[in-house]
Design a protein around this motif. Sequence first.
Motif, PDB file in Angstrom:
ATOM      1  N   ALA B  39       0.830  -1.209   0.000  1.00 37.85           N
ATOM      2  CA  ALA B  39       0.000   0.000   0.000  1.00 37.85           C
ATOM      3  C   ALA B  39       0.864   1.259   0.000  1.00 37.85           C
ATOM      4  O   ALA B  39       0.445   2.305  -0.497  1.00 37.85           O
ATOM      5  CB  ALA B  39      -0.922  -0.003   1.213  1.00 37.85           C
ATOM      6  N   VAL B  54      -5.738   7.110   0.830  1.00 39.07           N
ATOM      7  CA  VAL B  54      -6.322   5.770   0.969  1.00 39.07           C
ATOM      8  C   VAL B  54      -6.661   5.195  -0.410  1.00 39.07           C
ATOM      9  O   VAL B  54      -6.509   3.994  -0.662  1.00 39.07           O
ATOM     10  CB  VAL B  54      -7.565   5.800   1.882  1.00 39.07           C
ATOM     11  CG1 VAL B  54      -8.310   4.469   1.829  1.00 39.07           C
ATOM     12  CG2 VAL B  54      -7.149   6.108   3.323  1.00 39.07           C
ATOM     13  N   MET B  58      -5.281   1.759  -1.808  1.00 42.03           N
ATOM     14  CA  MET B  58      -6.166   0.689  -2.259  1.00 42.03           C
ATOM     15  C   MET B  58      -5.802   0.220  -3.661  1.00 42.03           C
ATOM     16  O   MET B  58      -5.821  -0.980  -3.950  1.00 42.03           O
ATOM     17  CB  MET B  58      -7.628   1.148  -2.229  1.00 42.03           C
ATOM     18  CG  MET B  58      -8.242   1.033  -0.852  1.00 42.03           C
ATOM     19  SD  MET B  58      -9.973   1.516  -0.848  1.00 42.03           S
ATOM     20  CE  MET B  58     -10.716   0.027  -1.456  1.00 42.03           C
ATOM     21  N   SER B 169      -6.964  -7.641   1.196  1.00 46.01           N
ATOM     22  CA  SER B 169      -6.471  -6.309   0.819  1.00 46.01           C
ATOM     23  C   SER B 169      -7.423  -5.220   1.278  1.00 46.01           C
ATOM     24  O   SER B 169      -6.994  -4.165   1.749  1.00 46.01           O
ATOM     25  CB  SER B 169      -6.328  -6.211  -0.693  1.00 46.01           C
ATOM     26  OG  SER B 169      -5.357  -7.093  -1.122  1.00 46.01           O
ATOM     27  N   ALA B 173      -6.728  -2.040   3.649  1.00 45.50           N
ATOM     28  CA  ALA B 173      -7.086  -0.679   3.250  1.00 45.50           C
ATOM     29  C   ALA B 173      -7.932   0.000   4.328  1.00 45.50           C
ATOM     30  O   ALA B 173      -7.775   1.193   4.597  1.00 45.50           O
ATOM     31  CB  ALA B 173      -7.837  -0.699   1.918  1.00 45.50           C
TER      32      ALA B 173
END
Lengths: 229, 253
Positions: B39, B54, B58, B169, B173
Amino acid sequence: MANVLEVESLSVVLGKTEVLRDLTFSVAQGTALAVIGPNGAGKTVLFRALIGALPYDGTIRWAQGSRLGYVPQKLDMERDLPITGRDFLEAKVSVSHAPPAEADRAFDLVGLPPDIAAEPIGTFSGGQFQRLLLAFALLGRPNVLLFDEPTSGVDEPGEERLYEMIRRVQQVERLTLLLISHELSVVFRYATNVLCLSRARPCFGPPEEILTPERIEQVYGAPLKYHHH
Amino acid sequence: MAWTGFALSAGMAVAAGLVGCFAVMRRMALASDAMSHVALPGIGLALVFRVHPVLGGMAALLFGTLLVWSLERRTRIATETVIGVVFSLALAVGSMLATGEELMDALLGTPGRLGVLEMGMGLAGALAVSAFVLSQRSRLVIALVSADMARTSGIPVARLELLYLLAFSLTVALGLRYLGVLLMGSLIIIPAATAKHLARSLDQMLAIAVGAAVLSTVAGEIVAAHVHRATGPVIIAIAAVLFFAGLPLRRRG
């Protein structure tokens, strides 16, 4: 008798190695086929191709309505997990939309007592674990069972009981059985036909024809002792 | 802190506990920790291009997921090694893109300051992940024991694998703003590891993992506010204390 499985000119290549080459055989409904051969001859590869887990050349034809149950030899997993025998079977019940009572029926068929089924699978003995895997495979009422080395990791008195149990289940459930085994005496007793895989030419036929001392020496590269009953 | 903040962090903890159970049982504890690092370059790029960090994180996680998935489908042994290399590289690249305070925030998370939209998306994501794990638990258990047995049971193994990695994932996130890249992987793994050690059945494991994750998160927030420290590290410290406290408690025969 109708054939459940017909295999023609089957070849499997893994990486750059041709593991199986030009294999042709068939399995009639309700019979037992034993697959024998030395380590590395491609027995497990054959099973994995038959269940559609590996790409192959040639033809694999399952009869219409065939439902496969598969018991693998080695599991690539840690045994010490908080999953009980019952958790594992109920997962299959849920996935196959079977009635909940099927789990108990399967435990019963393979002779696994309820108090053991409630324990984490890490506490199972080799034989109990094989019974659990067999119970799992039998859920969803398969008509074909593929069993890879049922007695690996099982002690000798356990072996005999396990084969007796497989034979009983085969008769009760009217299964067609495909079995990989090193136990030539068992193969001789139970198998309708034998398929031997080796670096030499593969051979296929009834045990009386295939399990001759000369043939076995050819297949395994050494004389192998076994006893007829 | 407002109750909405608590709701969000508790939701995130529930998702982390559930997803973590299968990560730990699949022996992907290290791989998943490394995966959460991917990330970072996404966050770095987002900061460079002035997009919401973010979103960048992501996007990078999605890319990392597809990479791991396609690698896993080819070879089994090489995967761990490749993950180690690729994701350490991601950490390095990310550190070069983001600097100073931004980097610390991305690594360890930022406290509070959540908008309504972020809050809503966070809760929706936590709900989606939890619903996925709970509804697919039977399939996940069978695929965990044997992919071949799963195949003969009619389970589309490759698709299930991809969905699981995506859920993983998404969970990372969810925690990016809160715990940061380094610590979110830990909130997924540590409570699940505690649960694996203590539980004797799947239900127990899921329940203990969720309980430990929520307890660590909520207690961590309260303690952090009292001692005036960043929330993320306190949460992980409490999760680790629970793990060590559980070690002598094993009830196995």
